[in-house]
Motif scaffolding. Structure first.
Motif, PDB file in Angstrom:
ATOM      1  N   UNK A   1       0.705  -1.056   0.301  1.00  0.00           N
ATOM      2  CA  UNK A   1       0.445   0.150   0.260  1.00  0.00           C
ATOM      3  C   UNK A   1       1.006   1.050   0.000  1.00  0.00           C
ATOM      4  N   UNK A   2       2.549   1.271   0.628  1.00  0.00           N
ATOM      5  CA  UNK A   2       2.777   1.987   0.511  1.00  0.00           C
ATOM      6  C   UNK A   2       3.610   2.633  -1.093  1.00  0.00           C
ATOM      7  N   UNK A   3       3.237   1.514  -1.655  1.00  0.00           N
ATOM      8  CA  UNK A   3       3.605   1.211  -3.242  1.00  0.00           C
ATOM      9  C   UNK A   3       2.646   1.832  -4.108  1.00  0.00           C
ATOM     10  N   UNK A   4       1.738   2.389  -4.258  1.00  0.00           N
ATOM     11  CA  UNK A   4       0.655   2.201  -5.201  1.00  0.00           C
ATOM     12  C   UNK A   4       1.343   2.227  -6.547  1.00  0.00           C
ATOM     13  N   UNK A   5       2.351   2.603  -6.802  1.00  0.00           N
ATOM     14  CA  UNK A   5       2.683   2.869  -8.267  1.00  0.00           C
ATOM     15  C   UNK A   5       3.396   0.696  -9.109  1.00  0.00           C
ATOM     16  N   UNK A   6       3.794   0.387  -7.918  1.00  0.00           N
ATOM     17  CA  UNK A   6       3.947  -1.166  -8.091  1.00  0.00           C
ATOM     18  C   UNK A   6       2.351  -1.939  -7.789  1.00  0.00           C
ATOM     19  N   UNK A   7       1.612  -1.110  -6.871  1.00  0.00           N
ATOM     20  CA  UNK A   7       0.260  -1.893  -6.634  1.00  0.00           C
ATOM     21  C   UNK A   7      -0.677  -2.088  -7.818  1.00  0.00           C
ATOM     22  N   UNK A   8      -0.256  -0.823  -8.195  1.00  0.00           N
ATOM     23  CA  UNK A   8      -1.021  -1.016  -9.701  1.00  0.00           C
ATOM     24  C   UNK A   8      -0.614  -1.571 -10.435  1.00  0.00           C
ATOM     25  N   UNK A   9       0.300  -2.694 -10.592  1.00  0.00           N
ATOM     26  CA  UNK A   9       0.314  -3.855 -11.149  1.00  0.00           C
ATOM     27  C   UNK A   9      -0.566  -4.895 -11.279  1.00  0.00           C
ATOM     28  N   UNK A  10      -0.893  -4.325 -10.405  1.00  0.00           N
ATOM     29  CA  UNK A  10      -2.459  -5.362  -9.816  1.00  0.00           C
ATOM     30  C   UNK A  10      -2.189  -7.094  -8.899  1.00  0.00           C
ATOM     31  N   UNK A  11      -2.768  -7.987  -8.867  1.00  0.00           N
ATOM     32  CA  UNK A  11      -2.896  -9.030  -8.306  1.00  0.00           C
ATOM     33  C   UNK A  11      -1.634  -9.913  -9.230  1.00  0.00           C
ATOM     34  N   UNK A  12      -0.465  -9.648 -10.150  1.00  0.00           N
ATOM     35  CA  UNK A  12       0.748 -10.159  -9.972  1.00  0.00           C
ATOM     36  C   UNK A  12       1.470  -9.597  -9.355  1.00  0.00           C
ATOM     37  N   UNK A  13       1.519  -8.037  -8.617  1.00  0.00           N
ATOM     38  CA  UNK A  13       2.477  -7.177  -8.238  1.00  0.00           C
ATOM     39  C   UNK A  13       2.572  -8.470  -6.858  1.00  0.00           C
ATOM     40  N   UNK A  14       1.095  -8.054  -6.242  1.00  0.00           N
ATOM     41  CA  UNK A  14       0.557  -8.870  -5.105  1.00  0.00           C
ATOM     42  C   UNK A  14       0.938 -10.468  -4.761  1.00  0.00           C
ATOM     43  N   UNK A  15       1.203 -11.508  -5.634  1.00  0.00           N
ATOM     44  CA  UNK A  15       1.821 -12.712  -5.665  1.00  0.00           C
ATOM     45  C   UNK A  15       3.295 -12.654  -6.008  1.00  0.00           C
ATOM     46  N   UNK A  16       3.428 -11.662  -6.245  1.00  0.00           N
ATOM     47  CA  UNK A  16       5.389 -11.654  -5.623  1.00  0.00           C
ATOM     48  C   UNK A  16       5.543 -10.747  -4.403  1.00  0.00           C
ATOM     49  N   UNK A  17       4.890  -9.782  -4.106  1.00  0.00           N
ATOM     50  CA  UNK A  17       4.840  -9.833  -2.723  1.00  0.00           C
ATOM     51  C   UNK A  17       5.276 -10.808  -1.432  1.00  0.00           C
ATOM     52  N   UNK A  18       3.563 -11.529  -1.921  1.00  0.00           N
ATOM     53  CA  UNK A  18       2.950 -12.382  -0.880  1.00  0.00           C
ATOM     54  C   UNK A  18       4.691 -13.424  -0.839  1.00  0.00           C
ATOM     55  N   UNK A  19       5.228 -14.126  -2.466  1.00  0.00           N
ATOM     56  CA  UNK A  19       6.021 -15.048  -2.421  1.00  0.00           C
ATOM     57  C   UNK A  19       7.232 -14.664  -1.738  1.00  0.00           C
ATOM     58  N   UNK A  20       7.300 -13.640  -2.437  1.00  0.00           N
ATOM     59  CA  UNK A  20       8.733 -12.372  -2.029  1.00  0.00           C
ATOM     60  C   UNK A  20       8.249 -12.911  -0.312  1.00  0.00           C
ATOM     61  N   UNK A  21       8.207 -12.340   0.404  1.00  0.00           N
ATOM     62  CA  UNK A  21       7.528 -12.367   1.897  1.00  0.00           C
ATOM     63  C   UNK A  21       8.274 -13.877   2.685  1.00  0.00           C
ATOM     64  N   UNK A  22       7.618 -14.595   1.886  1.00  0.00           N
ATOM     65  CA  UNK A  22       7.606 -16.392   1.906  1.00  0.00           C
ATOM     66  C   UNK A  22       8.752 -16.726   2.015  1.00  0.00           C
ATOM     67  N   UNK A  23       9.813 -16.052   0.943  1.00  0.00           N
ATOM     68  CA  UNK A  23      10.920 -16.642   0.917  1.00  0.00           C
ATOM     69  C   UNK A  23      12.124 -16.249   1.704  1.00  0.00           C
ATOM     70  N   UNK A  24      12.003 -14.829   1.593  1.00  0.00           N
ATOM     71  CA  UNK A  24      12.523 -14.266   2.316  1.00  0.00           C
ATOM     72  C   UNK A  24      12.738 -15.001   4.053  1.00  0.00           C
ATOM     73  N   UNK A  25      11.910 -16.011   4.271  1.00  0.00           N
ATOM     74  CA  UNK A  25      11.863 -16.223   5.553  1.00  0.00           C
ATOM     75  C   UNK A  25      13.050 -17.665   5.512  1.00  0.00           C
ATOM     76  N   UNK A  26      13.239 -17.915   4.407  1.00  0.00           N
ATOM     77  CA  UNK A  26      14.186 -19.213   4.061  1.00  0.00           C
ATOM     78  C   UNK A  26      15.728 -18.680   4.550  1.00  0.00           C
ATOM     79  N   UNK A  27      15.358 -17.153   3.967  1.00  0.00           N
ATOM     80  CA  UNK A  27      17.279 -17.047   4.454  1.00  0.00           C
ATOM     81  C   UNK A  27      17.626 -17.332   6.047  1.00  0.00           C
ATOM     82  N   UNK A  28      17.110 -16.635   7.384  1.00  0.00           N
ATOM     83  CA  UNK A  28      17.032 -16.844   8.214  1.00  0.00           C
ATOM     84  C   UNK A  28      17.183 -18.600   8.706  1.00  0.00           C
ATOM     85  N   UNK A  29      16.556 -18.576   8.250  1.00  0.00           N
ATOM     86  CA  UNK A  29      16.790 -20.669   8.601  1.00  0.00           C
ATOM     87  C   UNK A  29      18.227 -20.987   8.167  1.00  0.00           C
ATOM     88  N   UNK A  30      18.432 -21.223   6.395  1.00  0.00           N
ATOM     89  CA  UNK A  30      19.667 -21.411   6.041  1.00  0.00           C
ATOM     90  C   UNK A  30      20.946 -20.938   6.404  1.00  0.00           C
TER      91      UNK A  30
END
Lengths: 321, 321, 321, 321, 321
Positions: free
Chosen positions: A125-154
């Motif tokens: 919501x802080x980046x309306x320019x990107x959010x304008x890209x629609x559901x594809x961007x939200x999907x990316x943002x969610x996947x990115x958040x999940x994947x980022x959690x793997x780094x501290x684990x490894x």
């Protein structure tokens, strides 16, 4: 449990919706709806299936959980299943995030994990320019958040491995090391199972034929893919190192055994020679002149001590003691 | 043995058929025939081949049994060979299900297994909407039922593995552990051979060029494929863990040996020193003043006990005893 | 830190530029700009992003560093991440070079490494014919320079391996060997992680569809690919050899143990037989005629020595001593 | 040596031919010639090359023998090299069958094997419907016959493996087991080398682009391919099991060693304690009151026996004896 | 050093050329030039580059040597790098042959090997029919000659392996066996590195898109590819066997250790019991009636001998001695 249900237009929040209003908003062009659920009940999922028109099999998968990470296309809708992995004690904690991504909606379902993904919505919501890209961007943002959690684990697993490696050649540490390495290997399997299938699936979201939802955000999915590749390579390297480390630990056990056997042999020899000497002078022959000498006894003791001492030094020098 | 022979139209049961009438019904459009056999005789199979016009080679495979799981196209007809795997004692029980799937018929043959698949027919008949999809959906339902039976098997193997892991570092348990791990590995091979070839074959029933029978039900076959992928990954992970566990068991044997050798060495040293002392005072020198002292004997005993006791504590402290 | 910022035309240096003038020169046809940075700050990178119009994700990667080696296309621009690996003590030193290559510019960023790549610019400027090929050639020259640095590293590892191999069958050297082999394996993992992903990425810069920047210099990139293939094969061979060498080291430990055990057994037998003899003649039977003989004692000693000597020779002959 | 030389028309035998007449019959449409040779001489092969117009390289391969199994196209002619593997003692017996298959001829050459393939011709002549398919069907029939011979071989190896497995945990059987497993692994390599390359080559005779000779009989070649896949999977499983079995055998050796060492340690302790006691009462102190007691000796013996007996029971209970 | 420089037309030798005349002959249609160099100097290579118009990178590779085997296209010209491997003592001897093959020329450069390839030219000139095929055939003939040299090498390695296998289970041979197996594995790595990359590269000279030089001689290159495949498979089999053999050797060491430990334990028991007996009768109790008996001593000796003899037989029977 419903966490959020919001409609967006042109990258800007339009309204918090009641579940019943979702289908109305879906009909408006340029508008998309983002719903977040957590530990859903069957009725919630049924309701969502009705509102978004989701495929039976995908809903079934989300309901049962325990899916292998995957990305499946059902017509225009993508179904994404991911594992949420976090460092826990003693085992890794594994939850699930299932995402349905259509042309104008995102439905995310988080199960068996306390790790909130609310930050993703705030960031978007802080980046309306990107959010304008629609559901594809939200999907990316969610996947990115999940994947980022793997780094501290490894990172955690790698630092555990390093701390084992420091004691790899310590005397008597083999059993502990091997037990810890075994435990580490098991954890790496859990992480591997979260990462590798997701990596393979994500590889199909950029380049070549790409699901419609992801077309405009291909570069972003390549970035996620790249992260997953990195983590996957790190896991593989770690697993390889663990196997070698177990092998090396086994060797240290054998080597330690050699050391013990040498010491055993050396002391056995020293005591045995002393026993032979005392045995000789304990024999009952009538004529054993040295037995009658005044200094026979102390000389005998000195001979025994000298021979044993010589042996002791000899073994010391050849590193058996 | 003939189990069922039923004709369906528009997803609804039309009639129980006599075998001779099958070919008549096959000519009616919008109608399909579903026949279930069990432990067939040669004459039954010959009859079926005639009624359905099956290919020689496929019938041959169904007759001989012991096929590798596979899916083969003979013109418009699919031939599917699957293994029915069930937990048994002590070995896994492996039967076979062969399915011929044509545009308007399904012929399933179950061999060497007591596990009935009747539930599949009942379930299909309860959902006429899906059954209307025709032979492709029935094929899916049968495959799904067979694949679902693999889950309890892998669960059983995994829980066996876990129970071995609990005793992995137990003293003296290595032989039992290794024997059980070996047994488990053998079972995993049996399951692997049921799952992997089927997974590879099922991968060709969705996406890309798909056999005509399966075109309208691709998403369902992808679901089966997904299940098989999950089981296959679980088997691979288990096999990997088994190998590591055998390796680790070997290590525990060596480590235990070190412990034994240390104790052997320690006790040998203690007894040897006592023997040397008694040997010294058993020598027959004329002049051994301590032998004449009134308290010589008790003092000697105390010296021996003291030295042995000191050694005992020393070894205790350095963890050799 | 800005190292250089130069514009070239027709393979000849045009002028040293101020950062602000870059965008002006980028608009001139037949002209290209080559900027070299080192351990950049965020503001420098932001400035560059603005001048060259770089993609957010690529800049993000360059900023964070610790990337896996990769080559990514963002529209017409290539982003190349490479590891700079150098022999260090005790560990390999790993830095990074990130390159942005557009139709008419090259931006290279070197991080965490003291190894200068200035020689590349000098070499390019000496060969205007090649430099005329533009940014594709400069990219090649930079990649070639980075890859050439891998050769001394693999040579160093290989010569370490050879020096371990010379002592592989030395007595008592197993522990040192295994520790060194383990260390070597870890280093090979580091090098492998620099080489393999880069090799895979470089393989896409020649043959088939090639990024526009590299079209005219495909043969050169094939050459880089070829070098990487060679290094990669050498690493794989080395890793294979290391594993075998660890296995062999383990064997030498066991064999050495056999030798020790044999010696232990042999000496134990010799001393034990002597002890038995002295025990016999130390018994207190009234009637033991040999005890009364004048030469009983020396004969007894000679018998003991003879028997022990015989055993000693026997063991010597059968290689137990 | 010429075995047969027959011309067929419409699936029916036309005539036994002299070698010189072959080329005449080859010119007749709808007619094909099937020649079988065995352990050919160079002149026979030269003659055949002339009659059938075979390619130099293929003839060269047939002449030299010791080929890797393969299927090669020379224009319209297929050259098929296969291994004939049979159970032998002690090693597997490996011969060769080379087949040239053209549009209207089959030339088979069997070398270094006593196993006749005459049955194939008889079987084909009994089925004129299939023989009418021409040289493609004969090629299939020959390949099928060769592949069918692999099944008894793999069965034999598997039953050998099973009989080893029964003794896998027998005491003292490790050396025999390992030697037999090693032998078995070698045999599996021989079989693997016959099966795998042939499987890969046969995979190209169905689906996709298929050599002209095989077009009408694709389903049959898929059947052969399927058999080869099954055998190949069985070999792989067996090899995997062999490796694990060797590993397990190694473990049993170590475990047995632990048992031996424990017994050694236990008996050493028992004897050592007895020796210490006798040593004490063999000391020559003037004042050892128990030595003067009337029942000193029997009491001493009883003490020694009691202590040793206690130790014996103690070790027995803790499973060291 | 220039070995030959000859022009051919229609498969027949036209003239020996001076280096300077090469370019003249290259312009004549239907004529091709075949130059052979050995251990070239830089100036020779520069001259050749000029005459034939070779690519910088290829010449660079030929100059530096130590290339990985490969086949690269530079426009119409092929650059082929191969390893010449020969049996040497103690290591394999590895030289290099680099070939530039253009439409109408062949330039071969042999480095660091004394093995002449002159026979290839002689053989080609004896077969004008084939030589007429032009540079493609000469390239084949050279590659075939190099590949044929690999066969004696693999034969030599295999026979070494066989001779090790004969002693695999010999007592005390483990160390020698393992050292030799290790050496053999290293040699197999050298051969593998010559064969595998060449095999992969040669696989692209037939079927699919083929470099122009090789179009008319595809079947020949497939033959070379086939040879390489055979050698490669033999190497892989050998390496697999070596690994197993090392594993087996390790096992024999452990088994031998068990044998030694059993003998050690048996002898220790025999001597220990004798020591206990002599200890008992060496005690100084006043009342030990048997000591006073006339035949006490010989009876005691007989008892000791009887007990030890019984033990000896017991251990003999249970195979400990």
């Amino acid at each position: 449990m419903l966490l959020n249900c919001v409609a967006y237009e042109n990258g800007v929040k339009l309204a918090d919706l009641a579940v019943e209003d979702i289908s109305d908003y879906l009909e408006r062009p340029d508008c998309f709806v983002w719903v977040a659920l957590r530990d859903t009940t069957d009725t919630e999922l049924d309701k969502m299936q009705e509102e978004f028109g989701l495929h039976d099999l995908a809903v079934e998968d989300a309901r049962h959980g325990h899916q292998r990470p995957k990305i499946e296309e059902y017509g225009d809708t993508l179904f994404v299943a991911m594992h949420l992995v976090e460092v826990g004690h003693p085992d890794l904690e594994v939850g699930e995030v299932n995402i349905f991504a259509g042309r104008n909606f995102i439905l995310s379902v988080r199960n068996r994990s306390s790790r909130s993904l609310l930050g993703v919505r705030a960031r978007c919501e802080r980046e309306p320019d990107l959010l304008r890209l629609g559901s594809g961007f939200v999907l990316y943002a969610l996947m990115d958040a999940v994947v980022d959690l793997y780094f501290p684990v490894i990172d955690d697993l790698e630092s555990q491995l390093e701390s084992i490696e420091e004691h790899l050649f310590d005397k008597g540490a083999a059993l502990t090391n091997i037990a810890q390495l075994y435990e580490l290997k098991r954890k790496s399997v859990v992480l591997k199972h979260a990462v590798m299938p997701l990596m393979e699936a994500t590889g199909k979201l950029h380049g070549g034929r790409v699901p419609m939802v992801c077309v405009t955000t291909q570069d972003y999915f390549r970035d996620v893919y790249d992260h997953l590749t990195r983590i996957n390579a790190a896991i593989d390297a770690m697993r390889d190192t663990i196997t070698t480390a177990i092998l090396v630990s086994q060797s240290t056990v054998s080597i330690e055994q050699n050391v013990i056997n040498k010491r055993l042999a050396a002391w056995a020899a020293i005591f045995a020679i002393a026993t032979v000497f005392t045995g000789i002078w304990g024999m009952n022959f009538r004529l054993m002149p040295e037995l009658q000498w005044d200094y026979g006894y102390p000389v005998a003791l000195m001979i025994i001590i000298a021979v044993c001492g010589y042996l002791y030094l000899h073994f010391k020098r050849s590193d058996w003691l």
